[in-house]
Scaffold this motif. Structure first.
Motif, short mmCIF file in Angstrom:
data_model
loop_
_atom_site.label_atom_id
_atom_site.label_comp_id
_atom_site.label_asym_id
_atom_site.label_seq_id
_atom_site.Cartn_x
_atom_site.Cartn_y
_atom_site.Cartn_z
N PRO A 9 -45.22 -14.83 -72.46
CA PRO A 9 -45.39 -13.40 -72.76
C PRO A 9 -46.17 -12.71 -71.65
O PRO A 9 -47.07 -13.29 -71.05
CB PRO A 9 -46.16 -13.41 -74.08
CG PRO A 9 -46.84 -14.75 -74.14
CD PRO A 9 -45.90 -15.70 -73.44
N ASN A 10 -45.81 -11.44 -71.42
CA ASN A 10 -46.48 -10.64 -70.39
C ASN A 10 -46.43 -11.29 -69.01
O ASN A 10 -47.38 -11.23 -68.24
CB ASN A 10 -47.94 -10.38 -70.78
CG ASN A 10 -48.06 -9.50 -72.01
OD1 ASN A 10 -47.20 -8.65 -72.25
ND2 ASN A 10 -49.10 -9.72 -72.79
N LEU A 11 -45.29 -11.92 -68.71
CA LEU A 11 -45.14 -12.54 -67.40
C LEU A 11 -45.24 -11.49 -66.29
O LEU A 11 -45.75 -11.77 -65.21
CB LEU A 11 -43.79 -13.26 -67.31
CG LEU A 11 -43.47 -13.92 -65.96
CD1 LEU A 11 -44.49 -14.98 -65.61
CD2 LEU A 11 -42.06 -14.53 -65.98
N ALA A 51 -54.80 -5.22 -69.93
CA ALA A 51 -55.07 -5.46 -71.34
C ALA A 51 -55.35 -4.16 -72.06
O ALA A 51 -55.27 -4.07 -73.27
CB ALA A 51 -56.26 -6.40 -71.48
N GLU A 52 -55.71 -3.12 -71.29
CA GLU A 52 -55.98 -1.82 -71.87
C GLU A 52 -54.67 -1.09 -72.18
O GLU A 52 -53.60 -1.49 -71.75
CB GLU A 52 -56.81 -0.98 -70.90
CG GLU A 52 -58.07 -1.69 -70.41
CD GLU A 52 -59.14 -1.78 -71.48
OE1 GLU A 52 -59.02 -1.03 -72.45
OE2 GLU A 52 -60.07 -2.59 -71.34
N GLY A 53 -54.78 0.02 -72.91
CA GLY A 53 -53.61 0.82 -73.24
C GLY A 53 -53.10 1.56 -72.04
O GLY A 53 -53.78 1.67 -71.02
N PRO A 54 -51.89 2.13 -72.11
CA PRO A 54 -51.27 2.79 -70.97
C PRO A 54 -52.01 4.04 -70.51
O PRO A 54 -51.89 4.44 -69.36
CB PRO A 54 -49.86 3.15 -71.48
CG PRO A 54 -50.00 3.17 -72.97
CD PRO A 54 -51.02 2.13 -73.30
N ASN A 105 -46.87 1.38 -59.24
CA ASN A 105 -46.42 1.93 -60.52
C ASN A 105 -46.14 0.77 -61.47
O ASN A 105 -45.20 0.01 -61.28
CB ASN A 105 -45.15 2.77 -60.31
CG ASN A 105 -44.75 3.52 -61.56
OD1 ASN A 105 -44.78 2.99 -62.67
ND2 ASN A 105 -44.35 4.77 -61.39
N LEU A 106 -46.99 0.63 -62.50
CA LEU A 106 -46.83 -0.49 -63.44
C LEU A 106 -45.52 -0.43 -64.20
O LEU A 106 -44.88 -1.45 -64.46
CB LEU A 106 -48.00 -0.51 -64.42
CG LEU A 106 -49.36 -0.94 -63.87
CD1 LEU A 106 -50.41 -0.88 -64.98
CD2 LEU A 106 -49.29 -2.34 -63.28
N ARG A 107 -45.11 0.77 -64.58
CA ARG A 107 -43.86 0.90 -65.35
C ARG A 107 -42.66 0.47 -64.51
O ARG A 107 -41.74 -0.17 -65.01
CB ARG A 107 -43.71 2.34 -65.83
CG ARG A 107 -44.79 2.79 -66.82
CD ARG A 107 -44.55 4.20 -67.31
NE ARG A 107 -45.59 4.64 -68.24
CZ ARG A 107 -46.69 5.25 -67.87
NH1 ARG A 107 -46.91 5.51 -66.60
NH2 ARG A 107 -47.59 5.62 -68.78
N LYS A 108 -42.68 0.85 -63.23
CA LYS A 108 -41.57 0.46 -62.36
C LYS A 108 -41.55 -1.05 -62.16
O LYS A 108 -40.49 -1.68 -62.15
CB LYS A 108 -41.67 1.18 -61.02
CG LYS A 108 -40.50 0.91 -60.11
CD LYS A 108 -40.55 1.74 -58.84
CE LYS A 108 -39.34 1.48 -57.96
NZ LYS A 108 -39.36 2.27 -56.70
N TRP A 109 -42.73 -1.65 -62.00
CA TRP A 109 -42.80 -3.09 -61.81
C TRP A 109 -42.32 -3.84 -63.06
O TRP A 109 -41.56 -4.79 -62.97
CB TRP A 109 -44.22 -3.50 -61.46
CG TRP A 109 -44.47 -4.97 -61.51
CD1 TRP A 109 -45.28 -5.64 -62.37
CD2 TRP A 109 -43.90 -5.97 -60.65
NE1 TRP A 109 -45.25 -6.99 -62.12
CE2 TRP A 109 -44.41 -7.21 -61.06
CE3 TRP A 109 -43.00 -5.94 -59.59
CZ2 TRP A 109 -44.06 -8.41 -60.44
CZ3 TRP A 109 -42.64 -7.13 -58.97
CH2 TRP A 109 -43.18 -8.34 -59.40
N LYS A 110 -42.73 -3.37 -64.24
CA LYS A 110 -42.28 -4.01 -65.47
C LYS A 110 -40.76 -3.86 -65.64
O LYS A 110 -40.07 -4.80 -66.05
CB LYS A 110 -42.99 -3.40 -66.69
CG LYS A 110 -42.63 -4.08 -68.00
CD LYS A 110 -43.37 -3.47 -69.16
CE LYS A 110 -43.10 -4.24 -70.46
NZ LYS A 110 -41.67 -4.29 -70.79
N ASP A 118 -36.99 -11.54 -65.73
CA ASP A 118 -38.28 -12.19 -65.44
C ASP A 118 -38.17 -13.19 -64.29
O ASP A 118 -38.91 -14.18 -64.24
CB ASP A 118 -38.85 -12.88 -66.68
CG ASP A 118 -39.42 -11.88 -67.68
OD1 ASP A 118 -39.92 -10.83 -67.24
OD2 ASP A 118 -39.36 -12.15 -68.89
N ASP A 119 -37.25 -12.94 -63.37
CA ASP A 119 -37.16 -13.75 -62.16
C ASP A 119 -38.16 -13.18 -61.16
O ASP A 119 -37.89 -12.18 -60.48
CB ASP A 119 -35.74 -13.70 -61.60
CG ASP A 119 -35.54 -14.66 -60.43
OD1 ASP A 119 -36.50 -14.88 -59.67
OD2 ASP A 119 -34.42 -15.19 -60.28
#
Length: 220
Positions: A9-11, A51-54, A105-110, A118-119
């Motif tokens: 999870p959360n890889l 670990a914090e909220g967006p 950008n965390l959203r773009k990375w996710k 998840d590769d």
């Protein structure tokens, strides 16, 4: 029953530690130490930040991180600072006697990790970031403070304080590791002592008033 090897999870968070934003290579200068993607053991572990909220803000100071063998000769420890605000990660890396600010950008990375199933290896090939061109910041940054609006970044050196107006960045599907210009200026301090700390005034109506404390006890 068929068994599946599911990714942890959360890889995508764990894989942030491998993100090219931490490489000591810059699209602006190609002769810096560590050019070619050599990583530094003193760089921050970005997998710790989310670990914090967006909509939260979080600051890490990993200046004391030491992963070296105690019996070997240690390299000078660099201070690396991280600020997180509304899905964007601001990383301050040190290159010699100056510092550079990079943005992920965390959203773009996710989303990239989701698209690749998840590769991590494939996702890293298309991972990008922005680096700010800061003319007025030619000193080593020891503290980084983002104001409440997320538009102004205060950078503190030993005897210098600079303010950066963060540009509005349009993130597209294109892979762009690029340098973008940002307005910055140094503060003209009345005290000549070293700067102890900077902090944005929480009662400022527009959240643009910065408090500067110097080691001689002067608060500006």
């Amino acid at each position: 029953m068929t068994s599946f090897n599911l990714p942890p999870p959360n890889l995508w968070l764990q894989a942030l530690s491998l993100h090219p934003v931490l490489e000591h290579y810059s699209p602006l200068v190609d002769d810096c130490e560590g050019a070619g993607g050599v990583r530094d053991a003193t760089l921050p572990d970005l997998s710790m930040i989310a670990a914090e909220g967006p909509g939260s803000e979080h600051i890490l100071d990993v200046s004391s991180l030491d992963l070296g063998d105690k019996e070997t000769v240690r390299r000078p420890i660099r201070k690396s600072l991280v600020v997180v605000h509304e899905g964007l990660v601001y990383v301050c890396l040190h290159f010699g006697s100056s510092s550079r600010i990079r943005i992920v950008n965390l959203r773009k990375w996710k989303g990239l990790m989701d698209e690749t199933g998840d590769d991590v290896k494939e996702a890293l090939q298309d991972a990008d970031y922005k680096e700010l061109r800061l003319v007025e910041v030619d000193f080593v940054v020891e503290q980084m403070e983002l104001n409440g609006t997320g538009r102004h970044l205060a950078l503190k050196g030993t005897k210098d304080v600079a303010i950066v107006v963060l540009p509005r960045i349009i993130w597209t599907d294109r892979v762009q590791r690029e340098v973008i210009s940002a307005t910055s200026w140094r503060l003209d301090l009345t005290s000549h002592a070293e700067v102890a700390k900077v902090l944005w005034h929480h009662l400022s109506e527009k959240q643009i008033h910065l408090m500067v404390l110097t080691t001689d006890g002067v608060l500006e």
